[in-house]
Motif scaffolding. Structure first.
Motif, PDB file in Angstrom:
ATOM      1  N   UNK A 473      71.683 -53.889 111.092  1.00 39.18           N
ATOM      2  CA  UNK A 473      71.808 -52.635 110.357  1.00 39.18           C
ATOM      3  C   UNK A 473      71.392 -51.465 111.219  1.00 39.18           C
ATOM      4  N   UNK A 474      72.042 -50.353 111.025  1.00 36.18           N
ATOM      5  CA  UNK A 474      71.751 -49.140 111.788  1.00 36.18           C
ATOM      6  C   UNK A 474      71.645 -47.977 110.810  1.00 36.18           C
ATOM      7  N   UNK A 475      70.571 -47.196 110.930  1.00 38.87           N
ATOM      8  CA  UNK A 475      70.350 -46.039 110.061  1.00 38.87           C
ATOM      9  C   UNK A 475      69.803 -44.885 110.876  1.00 38.87           C
ATOM     10  N   UNK A 484      71.975 -41.894 106.470  1.00 38.32           N
ATOM     11  CA  UNK A 484      73.175 -42.736 106.426  1.00 38.32           C
ATOM     12  C   UNK A 484      72.891 -44.075 107.103  1.00 38.32           C
ATOM     13  N   UNK A 485      73.575 -45.134 106.670  1.00 31.56           N
ATOM     14  CA  UNK A 485      73.338 -46.453 107.255  1.00 31.56           C
ATOM     15  C   UNK A 485      74.611 -47.279 107.185  1.00 31.56           C
ATOM     16  N   UNK A 486      74.654 -48.308 108.007  1.00 29.94           N
ATOM     17  CA  UNK A 486      75.724 -49.287 107.983  1.00 29.94           C
ATOM     18  C   UNK A 486      75.119 -50.640 108.318  1.00 29.94           C
ATOM     19  N   UNK A 487      75.629 -51.716 107.720  1.00 24.79           N
ATOM     20  CA  UNK A 487      75.062 -53.038 107.985  1.00 24.79           C
ATOM     21  C   UNK A 487      76.112 -54.116 107.808  1.00 24.79           C
ATOM     22  N   UNK A 488      75.834 -55.239 108.463  1.00 22.16           N
ATOM     23  CA  UNK A 488      76.637 -56.455 108.318  1.00 22.16           C
ATOM     24  C   UNK A 488      75.670 -57.610 108.147  1.00 22.16           C
ATOM     25  N   UNK A 512      78.986 -59.740 104.223  1.00 23.11           N
ATOM     26  CA  UNK A 512      79.129 -58.425 103.614  1.00 23.11           C
ATOM     27  C   UNK A 512      79.060 -57.324 104.662  1.00 23.11           C
ATOM     28  N   UNK A 513      79.990 -56.376 104.558  1.00 22.36           N
ATOM     29  CA  UNK A 513      79.906 -55.096 105.247  1.00 22.36           C
ATOM     30  C   UNK A 513      79.478 -54.057 104.223  1.00 22.36           C
ATOM     31  N   UNK A 514      78.525 -53.224 104.597  1.00 22.53           N
ATOM     32  CA  UNK A 514      78.060 -52.181 103.683  1.00 22.53           C
ATOM     33  C   UNK A 514      77.782 -50.905 104.463  1.00 22.53           C
ATOM     34  N   UNK A 515      78.131 -49.780 103.869  1.00 20.32           N
ATOM     35  CA  UNK A 515      77.821 -48.459 104.424  1.00 20.32           C
ATOM     36  C   UNK A 515      77.375 -47.569 103.282  1.00 20.32           C
ATOM     37  N   UNK A 516      76.449 -46.681 103.575  1.00 17.27           N
ATOM     38  CA  UNK A 516      75.968 -45.829 102.497  1.00 17.27           C
ATOM     39  C   UNK A 516      75.106 -44.688 102.983  1.00 17.27           C
ATOM     40  N   UNK A 517      74.637 -43.924 102.022  1.00 24.58           N
ATOM     41  CA  UNK A 517      73.748 -42.785 102.271  1.00 24.58           C
ATOM     42  C   UNK A 517      72.615 -42.841 101.265  1.00 24.58           C
ATOM     43  N   UNK A 518      71.398 -42.639 101.753  1.00 26.19           N
ATOM     44  CA  UNK A 518      70.227 -42.526 100.897  1.00 26.19           C
ATOM     45  C   UNK A 518      69.610 -41.149 101.129  1.00 26.19           C
ATOM     46  N   UNK A 519      69.389 -40.434 100.023  1.00 31.07           N
ATOM     47  CA  UNK A 519      68.906 -39.057 100.120  1.00 31.07           C
ATOM     48  C   UNK A 519      67.591 -38.931  99.376  1.00 31.07           C
ATOM     49  N   UNK A 520      66.534 -38.644 100.120  1.00 28.76           N
ATOM     50  CA  UNK A 520      65.193 -38.432  99.590  1.00 28.76           C
ATOM     51  C   UNK A 520      64.869 -36.947  99.736  1.00 28.76           C
ATOM     52  N   UNK A 521      65.173 -36.124  98.744  1.00 28.02           N
ATOM     53  CA  UNK A 521      65.013 -34.670  98.880  1.00 28.02           C
ATOM     54  C   UNK A 521      63.555 -34.260  98.966  1.00 28.02           C
TER      55      UNK A 521
END
Length: 702
Positions: A473-475, A484-488, A512-521
């Motif tokens: 995984x890379x973030x 943002x992150x992506x993982x396999x 599984x391939x997954x990509x996403x964004x996590x936002x901690x304001x």
């Protein structure tokens, strides 16, 4: 007619737009409590919670290269006397109560795959389940519930490819405390719970005792239960570097079954000829035969030693056992006129499982790279001794039920002992370079499985196999709180199913391939996450269409989807939302579901929105009002994809008042008493969802 799939990215945009409109709609349920939360944020807010489910290390959710949801203790308190399945009702990616209202099993799917058997963990150790050898976890005993979505084998070994649920039990605190709680719902089911602990004078020993007693009626006519559970734990800290916690729990459950599941599609989802609809509160059992006796015990310890500040070692171990005797009248799933066919079923099941996990954690630097290294070895032994039988029973008129049918002796068709031993070595390195986070995981498991068939010894079987799993995984953590992150990731799941000749099937595998964004304001307490994913599940096994009592290789199933979750505490408002879109398809099949069709029990769209408002001052200070909506989309009711389960929109409301050290609450789920089918496994096995349930509860801290 098949529903044609639309691109996942298009639906992600639609979901994002819908969530943005959430505060305007203000239709979220007060109890949308299973949401992604983060390790930072305002003290006391939802966003301060950490998780260990995604890495076996206590870290912020933003540092996990997969989607994780957490239900905190504060959120669990908003579900008085709820089951484990009910507290996950509003988690993105999770659909619960797939067989309707059920008093003895917690059913749930994660990302389109059944997970209550091979995806349940407690305190990081497996609660593997198969057949009727299930474990029941009462949320009153928990500190929080974590849902890791997608493959988890790199950390836990064999598990569902869709994800896992990790229950975190209550542990001693460094203070004296006592909380009492009681309540009752509109069906007359009441409970009382006590949770307290203290620290001894020298401060080296702390303890905690939690107990709950509940019982009464259910929505189904004649159904009732009486259950009790107690959990104790003690923590000894002989030095600042060493801590040992021992714990144990005992549970006893007796009940007359609820019966809202395993009903025919025609007569529940749609009217039968003549306008016949099976009543949702129908009891189709026989009280004189109905029996359910469960005894469940868990004993374990958690040992941790800090070696030098940078390195630490820990070991967690537990024994869990279940002794269950059950006799029940099941629906056969066929309605002729107004008569429902039935059969008697009985089983005796004993389960014992031992788990032990040893970990070495280290933090060090190599040049510009900061490492959080985890090395581990775990072992699991699982054994189940089961005997099952059935017999035909006279049918029951669903519109004018008359009980007292004769129950003939059961014909026992299964009597066997299954054992599984799994040993795994794993390594994880989370590497930080400035704001870049690289997560690397690798694991090797060796599994020994054996089935001792006492009825047909020639069909006894055994298998020994090894499996590799991995994750990368890379973030990137931006200063504005966006990650943002992506993982396999890959997974495996040992099979306990055999073919017609008695041979064990190969282990399931998945990726599984997954990509996403996590936002901690930084400017309000909350977290917003969005993800897209693609999962393949291989070597899937299901009922043979020519003989439902025999298993066949189904082949490969694919699920693509998108999830969006958000939580925000803004001024006196708490806003919550969760959206899930799934496209499920059988790619290769030799079983009941043809290739190109979608699996049953997987809703295309689920959603929930919620808002709470708390009066901070004035005459109503301490009062919280809430409203909410849950949406359950359509799903297929049969493998041939000829019939669909209709969608349903459910509305909830709550009223809570807190003052000093006491509080009172009224929670109403499905306030309009909407009648709906939660899902169908086939056209002969559908389950009604829960009707209106109103619960009044009172708690006090001492």
């Amino acid at each position: 007619m098949r529903l044609r799939a639309k691109p996942v990215f298009t639906h992600l945009l639609l979901l994002s737009t819908a969530l943005a409109a959430g505060p305007v709609l203000a239709q979220g349920t007060t109890q949308l409590d299973a949401l992604v939360v983060d390790g930072g944020g305002t003290p006391g807010g939802y966003a301060q919670v950490q998780t260990s489910a995604g890495s076996k290390l206590s870290v912020a959710v933003t540092k996990i290269p997969q989607s994780v949801s957490v239900v905190t203790r504060d959120q669990l308190d908003q579900y008085p006397n709820a089951s484990a399945a009910q507290v996950l009702r509003n988690t993105a990616g999770v659909s619960t109560e797939t067989y309707g209202t059920d008093a003895d099993t917690d059913w749930f799917y994660i990302r389109g795959f059944q997970a209550e058997q091979t995806g349940v963990f407690m305190d990081g150790l497996p609660l593997y389940q198969t057949g009727f050898g299930t474990f029941l976890v009462d949320p009153f005993l928990l500190e929080q519930v974590e849902v890791l979505k997608g493959p988890a084998s790199v950390l836990y070994g064999g598990a569902s490819v869709g994800g896992i649920v990790n229950f975190t039990g209550k542990r001693p605190r460094d203070e004296r405390f006592l909380r009492t709680e009681t309540g009752i719902n509109n069906f007359g089911n009441a409970y009382i719970g006590v949770d307290g602990g203290d620290v001894l004078a020298d401060g080296d020993l702390a303890y905690r005792v939690t107990g709950k007693l509940s019982g009464g009626g259910w929505e189904t006519d004649k159904a009732r239960d009486l259950r009790g559970v107690i959990q104790g734990s003690a923590t000894w800290s002989p030095s600042e570097q060493t801590e040992l916690t021992v714990y144990g729990s005992y549970q006893n459950v007796g009940l007359v079954h609820t019966s809202s599941g395993f009903l025919p599609y025609v007569g529940t989802a749609i009217d039968a000829p003549g306008g016949v609809r099976i009543p949702r509160d129908l009891y189709y059992g026989e009280e004189g035969f109905d029996r359910y006796d469960r005894q469940q015990v868990m004993l374990g310890y958690e040992l941790e030693h800090d070696i030098n500040g940078d390195w630490s070692v820990r070991q967690n171990a537990r024994y869990a056992g279940v002794n269950l005797i059950e006799d029940y009248i099941y629906s056969g799933g066929v309605l002729t006129g107004s008569e429902l066919n039935r059969f008697a079923f009985g089983h005796e099941t004993q389960v014992g499982t031992v788990s032990i996990d040893t970990q070495l954690e280290g933090h060090f630097t190599t040049g510009a790279l900061d490492h959080a290294l985890l090395l581990g070895f775990d072992y699991k032994h699982y054994g189940i001794d089961e005997r099952q039988g059935f017999a035909a029973v006279d049918g029951l008129d669903v519109l004018n039920p008359v009980y007292g049918a004769a129950i003939p002796p059961l014909f026992y068709y299964r009597d066997d002992v299954i054992t599984m031993n799994q040993a795994g070595f794993y390594v994880q390195d989370q590497i930080a370079f400035d704001s870049l986070i690289l997560t690397l995981n690798g694991r090797y498991d060796h599994v020994w499985t054996a089935i001792d068939n006492r009825m047909t010894p020639a069909n006894s079987a055994s298998r020994e196999e090894g499996n590799f799993s991995g994750r990368v995984g890379l973030a990137y953590e931006f200063d504005n709180g966006i990650t943002p992150y992506v993982s396999y990731a890959t997974s495996f799941n040992p099979s306990l199913n055999t073919d017609a000749a008695g041979n064990l099937f190969r282990s399931e595998t998945g990726e599984q391939w997954e990509a996403g964004i996590k936002y901690d304001p930084a400017f309000f307490d909350g977290l917003i996450t969005a993800s897209i994913f693609n999962i393949n599940r291989n070597n899937v096994v299901g009922p043979d269409p020519s003989n439902p009592l025999v298993q066949a290789a189904v082949g490969q199933v694919n699920v693509r989807g998108a999830e969006l979750e958000a939580l925000a505490n803004v001024s006196d408002f708490t806003l919550r939302g969760a959206l899930t879109y799934l496209e499920a398809e059988v790619l290769q099949s030799a079983g009941a579901t043809p290739a190109g069709n979608s699996p049953v029990q997987v809703p295309t769209l689920t959603a929930s929105l919620g808002i709470d408002y708390t009066f901070a001052d004035g005459a109503f200070e301490g009062l919280t009002i809430g409203a909410g909506m849950r949406y359950l989309g359509e799903s297929w009711a049969d493998p041939a994809n000829t019939a669909k389960v209709p969608d349903a929109a459910l509305f909830d409301a709550s009223l809570r008042y807190e003052k000093d050290d006491w509080g009172v609450a009224l929670n109403i789920n499905n306030i309009f008493d909407t009648s709906y089918v939660s899902s169908c496994q086939s056209l002969t096995s559908c389950g009604y969802g829960a009707g209106r349930t109103a619960t009044v509860s009172l708690h006090k801290s001492w």
